[in-house]
Design a protein around this motif. Structure first.
Motif, PDB file in Angstrom:
ATOM      1  N   PHE A 149      -6.615  12.611   0.095  1.00 38.26           N
ATOM      2  CA  PHE A 149      -5.614  12.297   1.114  1.00 38.26           C
ATOM      3  C   PHE A 149      -5.461  10.799   1.347  1.00 38.26           C
ATOM      4  CE2 PHE A 149      -6.297  16.737   2.430  1.00 38.26           C
ATOM      5  CZ  PHE A 149      -4.989  17.131   2.641  1.00 38.26           C
ATOM      6  N   ASP A 150      -6.193   9.985   0.620  1.00 36.46           N
ATOM      7  CA  ASP A 150      -6.083   8.537   0.795  1.00 36.46           C
ATOM      8  C   ASP A 150      -4.618   8.116   0.728  1.00 36.46           C
ATOM      9  OD1 ASP A 150      -7.673   5.751   0.525  1.00 36.46           O
ATOM     10  OD2 ASP A 150      -5.910   5.716  -0.770  1.00 36.46           O
ATOM     11  N   THR A 151      -4.226   7.182   1.592  1.00 36.15           N
ATOM     12  CA  THR A 151      -2.821   6.792   1.726  1.00 36.15           C
ATOM     13  C   THR A 151      -2.198   6.389   0.397  1.00 36.15           C
ATOM     14  OG1 THR A 151      -3.224   6.035   3.986  1.00 36.15           O
ATOM     15  CG2 THR A 151      -1.246   5.196   2.885  1.00 36.15           C
ATOM     16  N   ILE A 152      -2.931   5.642  -0.414  1.00 37.14           N
ATOM     17  CA  ILE A 152      -2.395   5.173  -1.697  1.00 37.14           C
ATOM     18  C   ILE A 152      -2.554   6.233  -2.775  1.00 37.14           C
ATOM     19  CG2 ILE A 152      -2.608   3.413  -3.496  1.00 37.14           C
ATOM     20  CD1 ILE A 152      -3.516   1.459  -1.370  1.00 37.14           C
ATOM     21  N   ILE A 153      -3.724   6.851  -2.840  1.00 38.37           N
ATOM     22  CA  ILE A 153      -4.008   7.816  -3.896  1.00 38.37           C
ATOM     23  C   ILE A 153      -3.095   9.030  -3.801  1.00 38.37           C
ATOM     24  CG2 ILE A 153      -5.768   9.326  -4.861  1.00 38.37           C
ATOM     25  CD1 ILE A 153      -6.231   6.352  -5.386  1.00 38.37           C
ATOM     26  N   PHE A 154      -2.857   9.535  -2.599  1.00 40.79           N
ATOM     27  CA  PHE A 154      -2.059  10.747  -2.403  1.00 40.79           C
ATOM     28  C   PHE A 154      -0.688  10.635  -3.070  1.00 40.79           C
ATOM     29  CE2 PHE A 154       1.034  13.289  -0.100  1.00 40.79           C
ATOM     30  CZ  PHE A 154       0.408  14.525   0.009  1.00 40.79           C
ATOM     31  N   GLY A 155      -0.067   9.481  -2.939  1.00 40.54           N
ATOM     32  CA  GLY A 155       1.286   9.304  -3.447  1.00 40.54           C
ATOM     33  C   GLY A 155       1.386   9.062  -4.927  1.00 40.54           C
ATOM     34  N   THR A 156       0.274   9.108  -5.659  1.00 42.76           N
ATOM     35  CA  THR A 156       0.310   8.897  -7.106  1.00 42.76           C
ATOM     36  C   THR A 156      -0.168  10.113  -7.885  1.00 42.76           C
ATOM     37  OG1 THR A 156      -1.933   7.942  -7.121  1.00 42.76           O
ATOM     38  CG2 THR A 156      -0.091   6.427  -6.798  1.00 42.76           C
ATOM     39  N   ARG A 157      -0.385  11.225  -7.195  1.00 48.10           N
ATOM     40  CA  ARG A 157      -0.912  12.415  -7.848  1.00 48.10           C
ATOM     41  C   ARG A 157       0.081  13.570  -7.747  1.00 48.10           C
ATOM     42  NH1 ARG A 157      -4.032   8.701  -8.567  1.00 48.10           N
ATOM     43  NH2 ARG A 157      -6.308   8.744  -8.379  1.00 48.10           N
ATOM     44  N   THR A 189      17.475  -2.823  -1.728  1.00 46.32           N
ATOM     45  CA  THR A 189      16.821  -1.587  -2.157  1.00 46.32           C
ATOM     46  C   THR A 189      15.314  -1.755  -2.201  1.00 46.32           C
ATOM     47  OG1 THR A 189      18.751  -0.942  -3.470  1.00 46.32           O
ATOM     48  CG2 THR A 189      16.653   0.125  -3.991  1.00 46.32           C
ATOM     49  N   LEU A 190      14.852  -2.856  -2.730  1.00 46.59           N
ATOM     50  CA  LEU A 190      13.408  -3.094  -2.827  1.00 46.59           C
ATOM     51  C   LEU A 190      12.773  -3.109  -1.441  1.00 46.59           C
ATOM     52  CD1 LEU A 190      10.937  -3.781  -4.544  1.00 46.59           C
ATOM     53  CD2 LEU A 190      11.566  -6.204  -4.355  1.00 46.59           C
ATOM     54  N   VAL A 191      13.377  -3.847  -0.511  1.00 45.41           N
ATOM     55  CA  VAL A 191      12.829  -3.936   0.842  1.00 45.41           C
ATOM     56  C   VAL A 191      12.872  -2.578   1.528  1.00 45.41           C
ATOM     57  CG1 VAL A 191      13.161  -4.957   3.115  1.00 45.41           C
ATOM     58  CG2 VAL A 191      13.397  -6.378   1.072  1.00 45.41           C
ATOM     59  N   ALA A 192      13.992  -1.869   1.399  1.00 44.67           N
ATOM     60  CA  ALA A 192      14.142  -0.576   2.069  1.00 44.67           C
ATOM     61  C   ALA A 192      13.160   0.448   1.509  1.00 44.67           C
ATOM     62  CB  ALA A 192      15.578  -0.075   1.912  1.00 44.67           C
ATOM     63  N   PHE A 193      12.984   0.481   0.198  1.00 50.51           N
ATOM     64  CA  PHE A 193      12.071   1.465  -0.400  1.00 50.51           C
ATOM     65  C   PHE A 193      10.633   1.193   0.020  1.00 50.51           C
ATOM     66  CE2 PHE A 193       9.339   2.982  -3.870  1.00 50.51           C
ATOM     67  CZ  PHE A 193       9.700   4.320  -3.892  1.00 50.51           C
ATOM     68  N   ILE A 194      10.229  -0.069   0.006  1.00 51.33           N
ATOM     69  CA  ILE A 194       8.866  -0.409   0.431  1.00 51.33           C
ATOM     70  C   ILE A 194       8.660  -0.039   1.893  1.00 51.33           C
ATOM     71  CG2 ILE A 194       7.289  -2.338   0.850  1.00 51.33           C
ATOM     72  CD1 ILE A 194       8.404  -3.657  -1.647  1.00 51.33           C
ATOM     73  N   ALA A 195       9.670  -0.283   2.722  1.00 52.19           N
ATOM     74  CA  ALA A 195       9.556   0.053   4.148  1.00 52.19           C
ATOM     75  C   ALA A 195       9.372   1.560   4.338  1.00 52.19           C
ATOM     76  CB  ALA A 195      10.795  -0.430   4.894  1.00 52.19           C
ATOM     77  N   VAL A 196      10.132   2.366   3.601  1.00 50.56           N
ATOM     78  CA  VAL A 196      10.001   3.818   3.715  1.00 50.56           C
ATOM     79  C   VAL A 196       8.639   4.276   3.199  1.00 50.56           C
ATOM     80  CG1 VAL A 196      10.911   6.023   2.905  1.00 50.56           C
ATOM     81  CG2 VAL A 196      12.480   4.218   3.603  1.00 50.56           C
ATOM     82  N   GLN A 197       8.188   3.685   2.088  1.00 52.73           N
ATOM     83  CA  GLN A 197       6.897   4.059   1.523  1.00 52.73           C
ATOM     84  C   GLN A 197       5.736   3.681   2.438  1.00 52.73           C
ATOM     85  OE1 GLN A 197       7.527   6.354  -0.677  1.00 52.73           O
ATOM     86  NE2 GLN A 197       6.314   5.526  -2.334  1.00 52.73           N
ATOM     87  N   PHE A 198       5.946   2.698   3.272  1.00 44.11           N
ATOM     88  CA  PHE A 198       4.927   2.341   4.264  1.00 44.11           C
ATOM     89  C   PHE A 198       5.009   3.242   5.490  1.00 44.11           C
ATOM     90  CE2 PHE A 198       3.680   0.066   8.129  1.00 44.11           C
ATOM     91  CZ  PHE A 198       2.372  -0.292   7.814  1.00 44.11           C
ATOM     92  N   ALA A 199       6.226   3.561   5.909  1.00 49.44           N
ATOM     93  CA  ALA A 199       6.404   4.321   7.150  1.00 49.44           C
ATOM     94  C   ALA A 199       5.993   5.779   6.994  1.00 49.44           C
ATOM     95  CB  ALA A 199       7.858   4.228   7.604  1.00 49.44           C
ATOM     96  N   VAL A 200       6.340   6.406   5.885  1.00 44.79           N
ATOM     97  CA  VAL A 200       6.075   7.844   5.741  1.00 44.79           C
ATOM     98  C   VAL A 200       4.588   8.169   5.773  1.00 44.79           C
ATOM     99  CG1 VAL A 200       6.273   9.816   4.170  1.00 44.79           C
ATOM    100  CG2 VAL A 200       8.266   8.374   4.640  1.00 44.79           C
ATOM    101  N   PRO A 201       3.725   7.499   4.983  1.00 43.77           N
ATOM    102  CA  PRO A 201       2.299   7.851   5.046  1.00 43.77           C
ATOM    103  C   PRO A 201       1.654   7.582   6.399  1.00 43.77           C
ATOM    104  CG  PRO A 201       2.782   6.565   3.079  1.00 43.77           C
ATOM    105  CD  PRO A 201       3.983   6.484   3.956  1.00 43.77           C
ATOM    106  N   ASN A 202       2.121   6.559   7.095  1.00 44.95           N
ATOM    107  CA  ASN A 202       1.473   6.166   8.348  1.00 44.95           C
ATOM    108  C   ASN A 202       2.082   6.800   9.586  1.00 44.95           C
ATOM    109  OD1 ASN A 202      -0.532   3.895   7.527  1.00 44.95           O
ATOM    110  ND2 ASN A 202       1.338   3.378   6.419  1.00 44.95           N
ATOM    111  N   LEU A 203       3.384   7.078   9.556  1.00 44.68           N
ATOM    112  CA  LEU A 203       4.061   7.575  10.752  1.00 44.68           C
ATOM    113  C   LEU A 203       4.513   9.024  10.640  1.00 44.68           C
ATOM    114  CD1 LEU A 203       6.294   4.451  11.523  1.00 44.68           C
ATOM    115  CD2 LEU A 203       4.024   4.991  12.429  1.00 44.68           C
ATOM    116  N   VAL A 204       4.802   9.488   9.437  1.00 40.16           N
ATOM    117  CA  VAL A 204       5.351  10.831   9.265  1.00 40.16           C
ATOM    118  C   VAL A 204       4.310  11.802   8.732  1.00 40.16           C
ATOM    119  CG1 VAL A 204       7.127  12.198   8.116  1.00 40.16           C
ATOM    120  CG2 VAL A 204       7.652   9.876   8.881  1.00 40.16           C
ATOM    121  N   ARG A 205       3.602  11.427   7.674  1.00 40.37           N
ATOM    122  CA  ARG A 205       2.673  12.354   7.023  1.00 40.37           C
ATOM    123  C   ARG A 205       1.641  12.950   7.977  1.00 40.37           C
ATOM    124  NH1 ARG A 205      -0.329   9.744   2.209  1.00 40.37           N
ATOM    125  NH2 ARG A 205       1.792   9.654   1.376  1.00 40.37           N
TER     126      ARG A 205
END
Length: 341
Positions: A149-157, A189-205
């Motif tokens: 469930f690690d924040t980084i590992i989860f999103g690469t499996r 696009t780069l800024v928006a995608f990074i922002a979503v990738q940061f927000a979802v694991p920390n605020l939504v998941r």
């Protein structure tokens, strides 16, 4: 239309093929190397001595590599959005070449749908292959660390990166459609995608499923199994705790060390055990500090997700990104039909 889209996409397809070959070859080599090291570590378990230390050393040996590979895959997903999605429509609008297609028998929606589907399927297929190979290569390390469930590992499996790839391309397409200029669309696009990738694991998941709570006693042996004591901000905090009855559970929050009456352990008592513990000759991870804290009858209050919910989280998060992609695609099709001139 499909043939034209394919000709425009051929260089991206070649890049994807080369990436799959190179990344696949390295991941195969890496996976066999991991399995050789894992077999050596398990041999210590069969002898009955030093099993815990051998597995800890095995996990530590590949920990940094796992994070570097995860970061590389995350960067690759961002690049799919910025260099495949963002220029796909923005380049046509900026150069005016879209008018040639629109003056033929092809409708605007069919033009955009064909381009978006081709690019999205290629991105998802490339990501699926690399993610499957990475999941296979890293499985022994993931099992040893019990930290899927690690924040980084989860999103690469497994399947989550496929949803990210679809979202990246769709997001880039919509940004390009709105901005109409290639370079600004890439940057946004780069800024928006990074922002979503940061927000979802920390605020939504953490809120996709209701969490469970537990109270965990902290005797000496449990304290010695933690990864760290104390924190930058001070206070009686402990990190890297594993639930004995739920190995691999995702611990989303832990309280400070609590005394028997439920109050946080005072900083003075914690620091006394941390900096000047009584000499007991202990040889655990934290030496004499663990027995000093263990005598205080401490416990923690923990909020966690059971390890059995791992695939539920994978499916829910992937579905979330697919839904976001569908909404973005619907917006793009409406935009290109009614508002784009």
């Amino acid at each position: 239309m499909i043939w034209l889209s394919w000709r425009q996409f051929r260089w991206q397809a070649l890049t994807a093929a080369v990436t799959i070959v190179l990344a696949g070859a390295w991941l195969l080599y890496f996976g066999f190397d991991v399995r050789d090291a894992h077999s050596a570590a398990r041999s210590a378990c069969r002898t009955g001595s030093g099993c815990h230390q051998a597995m800890a050393e095995f996990e530590a040996r590949y920990r940094e590599t796992m994070y570097f590979v995860a970061a590389g895959l995350g960067l690759g997903l961002a690049l799919l959005g910025t260099f495949w999605g963002a220029p796909m429509v923005a380049r046509e609008l900026e150069a005016g070449t879209h008018r040639l297609v629109w003056n033929q028998s092809i409708t605007r929606r069919r033009w955009l749908t064909t381009k978006l589907l081709l690019t999205a399927l290629a991105a998802m297929s490339t990501t699926a292959v690399i993610s499957a190979l990475l999941t296979w290569a890293a499985r022994p390390v993931d099992e040893a660390s019990a930290n899927r469930f690690d924040t980084i590992i989860f999103g690469t499996r497994n399947i989550a990166p496929i949803g990210y790839a679809l979202f990246a391309v769709t997001l880039g397409t919509v940004v390009g459609l709105l901005v109409r200029r290639t370079l600004p669309a890439i940057a946004i696009t780069l800024v928006a995608f990074i922002a979503v990738q940061f927000a979802v694991p920390n605020l939504v998941r953490p809120h996709l499923l209701p969490a469970k709570t537990a109270t965990m006693a902290m005797p000496t042996e449990v304290i010695d199994q933690a990864r760290n004591l104390g924190g930058i901000g001070g206070g009686s905090v402990i990190g890297g705790i594993t639930l004995p009855d739920e190995p691999g559970a995702w611990i989303s929050s832990t309280s400070p060390l609590l005394t028997a009456d439920g109050h946080p352990l005072s900083a003075s008592r914690f620091n006394r055990c941390l900096n000047n513990p009584p000499m007991t000759g202990a040889h655990g991870t934290f030496g004499n500090t663990a027995p000093c804290l263990g005598k205080l009858n401490l416990h923690l209050k923990i909020t966690y997700q059971p390890s059995g919910r791992y695939w539920s989280f994978q499916l829910l998060e992937t579905a979330l990104y697919v839904l976001l992609s569908a909404l973005l695609a619907a917006f793009a099709l409406r935009r290109v039909r009614h508002h784009l001139t």
